[in-house]
Design a protein around this motif. Structure first.
Motif, PDB file in Angstrom:
ATOM      1  N   UNK A   6      -8.367 -26.271   8.850  1.00  0.00           N
ATOM      2  CA  UNK A   6      -8.223 -26.279   7.401  1.00  0.00           C
ATOM      3  C   UNK A   6      -9.036 -25.184   6.735  1.00  0.00           C
ATOM      4  N   UNK A   7     -10.260 -24.991   7.200  1.00  0.00           N
ATOM      5  CA  UNK A   7     -11.118 -23.942   6.641  1.00  0.00           C
ATOM      6  C   UNK A   7     -10.550 -22.561   6.959  1.00  0.00           C
ATOM      7  N   UNK A   8     -10.045 -22.391   8.195  1.00  0.00           N
ATOM      8  CA  UNK A   8      -9.447 -21.107   8.571  1.00  0.00           C
ATOM      9  C   UNK A   8      -8.234 -20.813   7.701  1.00  0.00           C
ATOM     10  N   UNK A   9      -7.375 -21.820   7.491  1.00  0.00           N
ATOM     11  CA  UNK A   9      -6.208 -21.630   6.633  1.00  0.00           C
ATOM     12  C   UNK A   9      -6.613 -21.321   5.202  1.00  0.00           C
ATOM     13  N   UNK A  10      -7.671 -21.937   4.735  1.00  0.00           N
ATOM     14  CA  UNK A  10      -8.157 -21.675   3.387  1.00  0.00           C
ATOM     15  C   UNK A  10      -8.612 -20.224   3.248  1.00  0.00           C
ATOM     16  N   UNK A  11      -9.336 -19.727   4.218  1.00  0.00           N
ATOM     17  CA  UNK A  11      -9.809 -18.332   4.189  1.00  0.00           C
ATOM     18  C   UNK A  11      -8.628 -17.367   4.289  1.00  0.00           C
ATOM     19  N   UNK A  12      -7.691 -17.654   5.197  1.00  0.00           N
ATOM     20  CA  UNK A  12      -6.508 -16.799   5.341  1.00  0.00           C
ATOM     21  C   UNK A  12      -5.703 -16.793   4.042  1.00  0.00           C
ATOM     22  N   UNK A  13      -5.579 -17.942   3.396  1.00  0.00           N
ATOM     23  CA  UNK A  13      -4.855 -18.024   2.133  1.00  0.00           C
ATOM     24  C   UNK A  13      -5.500 -17.195   1.039  1.00  0.00           C
ATOM     25  N   UNK A  14      -6.815 -17.228   0.976  1.00  0.00           N
ATOM     26  CA  UNK A  14      -7.526 -16.426  -0.023  1.00  0.00           C
ATOM     27  C   UNK A  14      -7.329 -14.939   0.247  1.00  0.00           C
ATOM     28  N   UNK A  15      -7.350 -14.553   1.513  1.00  0.00           N
ATOM     29  CA  UNK A  15      -7.123 -13.149   1.869  1.00  0.00           C
ATOM     30  C   UNK A  15      -5.705 -12.729   1.494  1.00  0.00           C
ATOM     31  N   UNK A  16      -4.720 -13.586   1.779  1.00  0.00           N
ATOM     32  CA  UNK A  16      -3.338 -13.271   1.421  1.00  0.00           C
ATOM     33  C   UNK A  16      -3.159 -13.158  -0.092  1.00  0.00           C
ATOM     34  N   UNK A  17      -3.823 -14.022  -0.836  1.00  0.00           N
ATOM     35  CA  UNK A  17      -3.755 -13.937  -2.297  1.00  0.00           C
ATOM     36  C   UNK A  17      -4.353 -12.620  -2.794  1.00  0.00           C
ATOM     37  N   UNK A  18      -5.429 -12.191  -2.173  1.00  0.00           N
ATOM     38  CA  UNK A  18      -6.037 -10.915  -2.543  1.00  0.00           C
ATOM     39  C   UNK A  18      -5.064  -9.759  -2.297  1.00  0.00           C
ATOM     40  N   UNK A  19      -4.462  -9.728  -1.090  1.00  0.00           N
ATOM     41  CA  UNK A  19      -3.514  -8.667  -0.781  1.00  0.00           C
ATOM     42  C   UNK A  19      -2.287  -8.744  -1.693  1.00  0.00           C
ATOM     43  N   UNK A  20      -1.846  -9.938  -2.015  1.00  0.00           N
ATOM     44  CA  UNK A  20      -0.720 -10.094  -2.924  1.00  0.00           C
ATOM     45  C   UNK A  20      -1.037  -9.579  -4.307  1.00  0.00           C
TER      46      UNK A  20
END
Length: 66
Positions: A6-20
């Motif tokens: 869950x924490x890994x997915x949360x970090x990956x999601x934040x990174x994807x939002x940044x790139x988006x």
């Protein structure tokens, strides 16, 4: 779901939002928006993937097993 996943997915999601966000505000995207009135596909996929990953990551972190 494991809290670590869950924490890994949360970090990956934040990174994807940044790139988006970066792709959404890029000069190429702004030209595309001016010409077609639509956002580029890359920016949309990053934003959609980021939101989904953040939601699943938050759920996994809050509801995950110890």
């Amino acid at each position: 779901m494991n809290k670590v996943i869950g924490i890994i997915l949360l970090v990956v999601g934040i990174i994807l939002l940044y790139f988006g966000y970066q792709a959404y505000n890029s000069p190429a995207s702004e030209v595309s928006q001016a010409v077609t009135g639509e956002t580029t596909d890359d920016a949309m996929w990053y934003l959609i993937g980021g939101v989904v990953a953040v939601i699943v990551g938050l759920y996994g972190t809050v509801r995950g097993r110890k």
